[in-house]
Design an enzyme around this catalytic site. Structure first.
Site, PDB file in Angstrom:
ATOM      1  N   ASP A  64      -0.815  -4.736   6.160  1.00  0.00           N
ATOM      2  CA  ASP A  64      -1.862  -5.609   5.617  1.00  0.00           C
ATOM      3  C   ASP A  64      -1.602  -5.896   4.141  1.00  0.00           C
ATOM      4  O   ASP A  64      -0.911  -5.146   3.458  1.00  0.00           O
ATOM      5  CB  ASP A  64      -3.248  -4.970   5.783  1.00  0.00           C
ATOM      6  CG  ASP A  64      -3.341  -3.622   5.089  1.00  0.00           C
ATOM      7  OD1 ASP A  64      -2.318  -2.888   5.067  1.00  0.00           O
ATOM      8  OD2 ASP A  64      -4.416  -3.282   4.573  1.00  0.00           O
ATOM      9  N   GLU A  65      -2.170  -6.979   3.677  1.00  0.00           N
ATOM     10  CA  GLU A  65      -2.247  -7.313   2.253  1.00  0.00           C
ATOM     11  C   GLU A  65      -0.907  -7.199   1.526  1.00  0.00           C
ATOM     12  O   GLU A  65      -0.852  -6.697   0.402  1.00  0.00           O
ATOM     13  CB  GLU A  65      -3.293  -6.424   1.560  1.00  0.00           C
ATOM     14  CG  GLU A  65      -4.691  -6.610   2.097  1.00  0.00           C
ATOM     15  CD  GLU A  65      -5.732  -5.813   1.331  1.00  0.00           C
ATOM     16  OE1 GLU A  65      -6.797  -6.372   1.032  1.00  0.00           O
ATOM     17  OE2 GLU A  65      -5.476  -4.609   1.046  1.00  0.00           O
ATOM     18  N   VAL A  66       0.150  -7.663   2.158  1.00  0.00           N
ATOM     19  CA  VAL A  66       1.435  -7.696   1.458  1.00  0.00           C
ATOM     20  C   VAL A  66       1.361  -8.797   0.404  1.00  0.00           C
ATOM     21  O   VAL A  66       0.988  -9.930   0.711  1.00  0.00           O
ATOM     22  CB  VAL A  66       2.587  -7.965   2.447  1.00  0.00           C
ATOM     23  CG1 VAL A  66       3.892  -8.191   1.684  1.00  0.00           C
ATOM     24  CG2 VAL A  66       2.714  -6.811   3.426  1.00  0.00           C
ATOM     25  N   HIS A 108       0.818  -1.219   0.000  1.00  0.00           N
ATOM     26  CA  HIS A 108       0.000   0.000   0.000  1.00  0.00           C
ATOM     27  C   HIS A 108       0.849   1.265   0.000  1.00  0.00           C
ATOM     28  O   HIS A 108       0.534   2.239   0.663  1.00  0.00           O
ATOM     29  CB  HIS A 108      -0.949   0.010   1.209  1.00  0.00           C
ATOM     30  CG  HIS A 108      -2.022  -1.027   1.120  1.00  0.00           C
ATOM     31  ND1 HIS A 108      -3.148  -0.877   0.377  1.00  0.00           N
ATOM     32  CD2 HIS A 108      -2.102  -2.263   1.679  1.00  0.00           C
ATOM     33  CE1 HIS A 108      -3.907  -1.970   0.474  1.00  0.00           C
ATOM     34  NE2 HIS A 108      -3.299  -2.828   1.252  1.00  0.00           N
TER      35      HIS A 108
END
Lengths: 577, 724
Positions: A350-352, A283
């Protein structure tokens, strides 16, 4: 028929008024009037010599003073400028308003009693430091006493006080029909937050202030500021002006250091601590506009979905000294400015997307066996720097539950994917925040924000988003942050947050997307998902209260969506099944 | 890789126009435009007075074109937007204004035919709404159309070619432009429910504005329903007095007329619906005898929503009521609409078991009664010269025989459209699974703890999920309709039922999603090659349209008095009172026909009972003023205004006593005063008109018996005062 009668009677006889519902709450049916001449007097505990208690140091005393002064000013403003005429809550054409006569009783005095000293970190409390409870007594003679251990408790007491009063039609005065009133109140959870994404769309500062106002009016106490993401970097970092200079959407959409300071101060006065998140290493694609060398897999098209959850793809490189230096410089600029008014900093995580590291020239692998130790090292560096500034770190659940990182014991784990994630985080001994996306993601249900090519459109019809349907307030209200958490670990669940990811929410619809649904989260977090009898709270009794709270928010200038059409509010439980 | 190609295409082609025209070519030349540009209007036969043949309606045609021209300037120069979101960040996309820049030199509107005489209330298809638009690189713009409405649409499209510069200036980068355009369907509507929640008039005006900007041409006003009756019916004042939610949530005849007029100027015909016999419980607040099954606790057995209730089916009292109601309403609507919607949806047969004129739910008994009931309604509507509409249930569930001109509004399925046209009726589409804007907000009912609460979790509503714009855009009104019947599908409507939509979120619930319906209805669901339209190309255009709608400030009233408007209206009002003669023209300009005035102080002077409405028409005001002596010079002590009201404090007749008064003037979108509250110092007025006993020194004269007016004395006046 059986179900209707008793509850109908109850609703008509008891006042609605308060949101979130207090721990204990009794009311009568005497009318009291209030006018602008009423004095609100503040008394520190008699045992304390100075005005504001023992005042361990002057800065605390100053903050206590400012919080109380501000709360009093807002009380007058709410009662006399931002009140509402409750015609919707009475059968049509009924004369429900009391008449003011010479014999009418007015509120004579409002006394605020603080019976303990504020902690020194009253302007940036860590969870549980501040006793937010209060008690409120209003006699039929018009004598009001609010007692609390802290200035924030008094603020919450005054907030409840304003919710007892209504405006007469045509400026005919402000009254409560509920005297005498006795309330004791304290929050179930210490962390009651809203997470605002200002990267995917920018929110002007006026919106951010309005959100804090509304949060405080719901007795919420955290604004989690997801300030940056892949789509834009609106945060000015004075030592690295290109970050926002090139990464913001447009030069008019940036947050200056003074903006951040202004918001954190405004929040501190209202008991809403601003917790800034710089999400990383994922992100972060917007960093590439100024520092392309730091970002791997930047803006891959058309197959961005191989490398990220959303376009543009891109992640900070995982094994890069330049990235380490960048983060050190970034946080050395930002964190010292935040420490005076926050005790927390959110490091994201998050969401790597592991595939992105295939394109990272410092790694060239998507094997978790290779990546995991590098991620541990990466996050160790971040953690050490955050802790060196005296801040408590937060990370998203993936860092603990998916990457199995070893994190400092004080780290707060923000879960979002499931109830199980909360149980797992506390199972590992960490403190956790709840906010299951299937209940508390406010962005869900708007439909896809991606466009589909004609050849693919059929398979995505009817174009629902991944977390549809829309999470209506009843669904949000049915969420219990403690679901699945063993009794002996519930103390580790600090609370939770509602989330407004902003792919489809900008300044125009921001209010409507957040309010009044976030009120449902507020009541769950303040009052608990279960009532005193251990049962799920009733939406039949919540609905009229929430409908009233919505009118109070609209009167404050928050464009909250309607809860019920007037017919339902005018007719008791007629709209129940 | 194929995907990339399309993106490249997007980057080079302009977005701009919503709904997309039939044909559209544009170039890459920059043109600037300023407020000085002249917009010229030419008709086919310049020698003929007016706009063509004598049978047409020159006044309305002129008003429509004048309004369209004014709005074009307003949109271009005060409601435009900077298109930064549509270019890579920090790219230098704006053209530079230099001394060599080319400006739009002229805009010529060319009307090639005469408007039909019903241009202000057209039936579907009777107005040619098409236009062509040419903007030359040299700066000459021409819009050609057969009708004034076509010119309006051409101008609307024209404004969508232009952008505002960040630092000032308005430009297009798309010259030369050539557009030919005409609508796929003649009925392109939005249905607004103002019963479940009230919408202030400013919202209604804003909706008309936004509809017109999307080339939509119908506002279906579902004005009453079971929950409230906000519509004032002068011959039956109790209907709204008792049935509205609150006294300030009513629509007056002036409100209705003004919205119709505003719509007619913008090509948006207001089609009113009085839904019946179901959805009528709010009538029971005024006329309980007419409603069966009113507000049953077990409402779900008798209605789809609380409160239950239906007009009785076989009742002469109901027939008389409907006749009075429509006799009051239809003549007022008729000048500006050709349609009236008689409702007829969701009639619950069980309610008739509680109807003392029927007492059964047997359709064998009910069907003939419904036929008779609806025959009466339809005859009255047709007698008023209006085309009736009904909801599909009347035709498809109840199998009623309806006049062939009846338009059947479908909502339940695509099959309903096909079934309707198969019976030879004209149909409107608007499948609730696609075009109901209220869907997906969640339940608005509350569920009791325990079984009910668990059973209904996660509280999604019956037509959830939310109908996002892509879903709405994927709807084809012709889905399932045989080719030989497509001409019977007049178009369709999006619907905003309002259980959870009030003035606070109306804009967001309706826009921009209704734009998707707007494009399907104007441009068709399929592109020129018969394929479903691409959301890839629609999405950037719709994003741009959204910015243009935000720039229009749909939340504000569409008109707002300026300081000079306010002082002009006050000056006109002064003239009427101050002059003996010659004020009729002024009155025509500043007052609506049914101007009302309330003034207890004048009632007092005239010996009229207090709290009596003094004037209910402009003509009556003029008659009254003619009887009074002129006031002489009026001094304005204070004037203040909002968008639609003026507060005015004034003084006149300074000798022998100054008379001061205060007035609140209510102004409609046409900037005419439709209502006034005026109170003046009656004592001073009486004194000045020759009643010296009524000096301001009341205590000295209160015991006197001198005449005050022909039928009262100062003393009796005093004693006659109320509320002291």
């Amino acid at each position: 028929m059986l179900a209707l009668l008793p509850i109908l009677a109850l609703c008509v006889a008891s006042g609605q008024a308060l949101w979130p519902i207090p721990l204990t709450y009794t009311t009568g049916n005497q009318t009291l009037w209030i006018d602008q001449n009423v004095k609100i007097t503040y008394k520190a505990s008699a045992s304390q010599p100075s005005t504001y208690g023992s005042a361990p140091n002057s800065s605390t005393s100053t903050w206590t003073d400012k919080i109380i002064t501000n709360a009093i000013e807002r009380t007058y403003d709410t009662l006399f400028n931002k009140n509402f005429y409750p015609w919707k809550f009475h059968p049509r054409n009924t004369a429900f308003e009391p008449t003011q006569t010479r014999a009418s009783t007015f509120i004579k005095t409002i006394t605020l009693v603080q019976n303990a000293s504020d902690p020194t970190d009253i302007m940036k409390p860590t969870t549980g430091d501040v006793d937010e409870g209060y008690s409120l007594a209003m006699t039929t003679e018009g004598v009001v006493t609010i007692t609390a251990a802290s200035s924030i408790g008094l603020l919450h007491g005054l907030t409840s006080f304003t919710q007892l009063f209504y405006q007469c039609n045509g400026g005919g005065g402000v009254y409560t029909p509920l005297a005498p009133v006795s309330i004791t109140d304290a929050p179930k959870f210490g962390w009651r937050g809203l997470n605002i994404d200002t990267s995917r769309t920018f929110k002007p500062m006026s919106d951010m202030y309005a959100m804090i106002d509304a949060l405080s009016y719901n007795k919420m106490n955290r604004l989690h500021w997801h300030v940056t993401d892949s789509q834009a970097w609106p945060l000015e970092i004075p030592s690295m002006p290109d970050l926002a200079g090139k990464g913001a959407y447009i030069s008019s959409q940036k947050y200056s250091a003074a903006d951040v300071q202004g918001l954190t101060e405004y929040g501190a006065l209202l008991g809403v601590e601003v917790v800034v998140e710089i999400d990383n290493p994922g992100h972060t694609a917007s960093i590439a506009f100024s520092r392309p060398d730091l970002i791997a897999a930047f803006d891959i098209e058309p197959n961005w979905d191989t490398y990220a959850a959303e376009p543009p793809s891109g992640t900070l490189k995982l094994n890069s000294p330049a990235v380490g230096d960048f983060l050190a410089e970034l946080f050395d600029d930002l964190l010292p400015r935040l420490t005076s008014l926050s005790s927390y900093f959110h490091l994201g995580g998050d969401e790597v997307n592991m595939n992105a590291y295939n394109l990272d020239d410092t790694v060239r692998s998507n094997l978790s066996s290779v990546l995991q130790p590098l991620m541990q090292k990466y996050m160790d560096r971040n953690m050490a720097q955050v802790q060196s500034y005296g801040l408590v770190p937060l990370v998203w659940e993936e860092m603990l539950l998916q990457w199995n990182l070893t994190l400092p014991a004080e780290t707060i784990i923000q879960t979002w994917q499931s109830d199980q994630a909360v149980a797992d985080a506390v199972g590992k001994g960490y403190r956790a925040l709840a906010g299951n996306y299937e209940f508390w993601y406010l962005d869900c249900g708007k439909g896809q924000w991606l466009d589909f090519y004609p050849s693919d459109a059929a398979q995505y019809w009817p174009f629902q988003d991944y977390c549809a349907p829309f999470h209506n307030w009843r669904l949000m209200y049915s969420y219990d942050p403690l679901t699945g958490v063993p009794d002996n670990a519930t103390h580790l669940v600090l609370g939770g947050e509602a989330h407004i990811w902003s792919e489809q929410t900008d300044s125009v619809n921001f209010d409507q997307m957040v309010w009044p649904r976030t009120c449902a989260a507020a009541e769950v977090l303040w009052s608990g998902a279960k009532d005193a009898g251990g049962q799920n709270r009733s939406q039949v009794t919540a609905s009229p209260r929430l409908a009233e709270m919505r009118e109070r928010l609209v009167a404050r200038g928050i464009r909250a969506e309607p809860v019920r059409m007037p017919f339902c509010s005018m007719n008791g439980t007629q709209c129940a099944l | 890789m194929l995907r990339s190609l399309v993106i490249a295409l997007c980057a080079t082609s302009a977005s701009a126009i919503w709904p997309i025209p039939s044909t559209y070519t544009s170039g890459g030349e920059v043109l600037w435009i300023t407020r000085d540009v002249a917009i010229n209007y030419k008709t086919a036969n310049e020698t003929t007075h007016g706009y063509g043949s004598p049978s047409n309606n020159s006044s309305w045609s002129s008003d429509i074109v004048t309004s369209a021209v004014e709005r074009t300037y307003d949109t271009l120069f005060t409601k435009n937007f900077v298109q930064w979101k549509f270019h890579p960040r920090f790219s230098d996309y704006e053209p530079a204004l230099t001394s060599n820049s080319t400006y739009v030199k002229s805009i010529t509107l060319y009307q090639t035919a005469a408007d039909p005489s019903t241009i202000m209330k057209p039936t579907a298809g009777s107005v040619d709404e098409s236009y062509t638009l040419d903007v030359l690189a040299s700066g000459e713009a021409t819009i050609t159309a057969a009708s004034s409405i076509g010119l309006l649409y051409g101008l609307t499209t024209f404004t969508q070619l232009f952008y505002e510069c960040n630092g000032g200036g308005v430009y297009t980068t798309l010259a030369p432009v050539h557009i030919t355009d005409s609508p796929k369907f003649p009925w392109r509507g939005l249905n607004i429910d103002t019963s479940r929640t009230f919408k202030p008039m400013s919202d209604m005006y804003a909706m008309v504005d936004a509809l017109s900007y999307n080339k939509m041409n119908r506002l279906h006003w579902h004005i009453t329903d079971a929950q409230s009756w906000p519509l004032e019916i002068p011959t039956m004042p109790e209907l709204a007095d008792k049935g509205a939610y609150a006294s300030f949530q009513k629509y007056s005849p002036a409100d209705v007329a003004a919205l119709q007029e505003y719509g007619a100027l913008l090509g948006v015909e207001v089609v009113m619906e009085i839904d019946n016999p179901g959805h009528t419980s709010s009538i029971a607040f005024a006329y309980p005898d007419l409603i069966a099954a009113f507000n049953e606790a077990d409402w779900s057995s008798y209605a789809s929503e609380p409160p239950s209730g239906t007009l009785k089916l076989n009742s002469t009292a109901v027939y008389d009521f409907l006749e009075r109601l429509l006799d009051d309403l239809l003549p007022r609507l008729k000048p500006l609409t050709s349609y009236f919607h008689l409702g007829g949806d969701e009639v619950n047969v069980n309610a008739y078991t509680l109807d003392n004129t029927v007492g059964t739910n047997s359709t064998a008994i009910l069907q003939p009664l419904m036929q008779k009931y609806m025959d009466r309604n339809i005859q009255q509507v047709q007698a008023a010269g209006l085309v009736p509409l009904v909801w599909e249930e009347m035709l498809l569930d109840w199998n009623l025989t309806l006049p062939s001109e009846t338009i059947v509004q479908t909502w339940l399925s695509d099959e309903s459209v096909a079934a309707t046209v198969a019976k030879g009726h004209k149909a409107l589409a608007g499948n609730y699974n696609f075009w109901y804007l209220d869907c997906g907000q969640g339940q608005w009912l509350d569920f009791y703890p325990g079984t009910s609460s668990a059973e209904y979790w996660p509280y999604a509503d019956y037509c959830s999920p939310r109908h996002n714009w892509r879903l709405m855009y994927s709807y084809d009104p012709l889905g399932g309709v045989p080719e030989n019947s497509t001409h019977l599908v007049l178009g369709g409507e999006a619907h905003i039922w309002s259980e959870q939509t009030d003035t606070v979120n109306l804009d967001q619930m309706v826009w921009p999603r209704t734009c998707a319906a707007g494009e399907v209805l104007w441009s068709g669901a399929k592109d020129a090659s018969g394929q479903n339209r691409s959301q890839i190309t629609a999405s950037p255009r719709l994003s741009e349209m959204r910015e243009r709608l935000v720039a229009r400030g749909a939340r504000k009233p569409c008109f707002c008095l300026t300081d000079s408007d306010a002082s002009d209206l006050v000056a006109g009002f002064t003239t009427i009172a101050a002059e003996h003669t010659g004020y009729e023209g002024v009155a025509d300009q500043i007052l609506v026909d049914n101007f009302t005035s309330i003034s207890d102080s004048v009632n007092f002077v005239d010996g009229i009972p207090l709290n009596t409405t003094m004037t209910t028409s402009r003509a009556q005001l003029l008659q009254q003023e003619a009887k009074l002596p002129p006031t002489g010079k009026v001094t304005d002590l204070f004037i203040s205004h909002t968008c639609d009201t003026i507060t005015w404090y004034f003084e006149f007749g300074t000798t022998p006593l100054p008379t001061r008064g205060i007035a609140i003037l209510f102004v409609n979108a046409e900037k005419k005063i439709y209502k006034a509250y005026r109170e003046i110092n009656s004592a001073a007025l009486l004194y000045n008109v020759g009643r010296p006993e009524c000096t301001s020194n009341w205590t000295a004269t209160v015991g006197d018996t001198g005449p005050v007016s022909s039928n009262s004395t100062c003393k009796s006046c005093l004693e006659g005062r109320t509320g002291d």
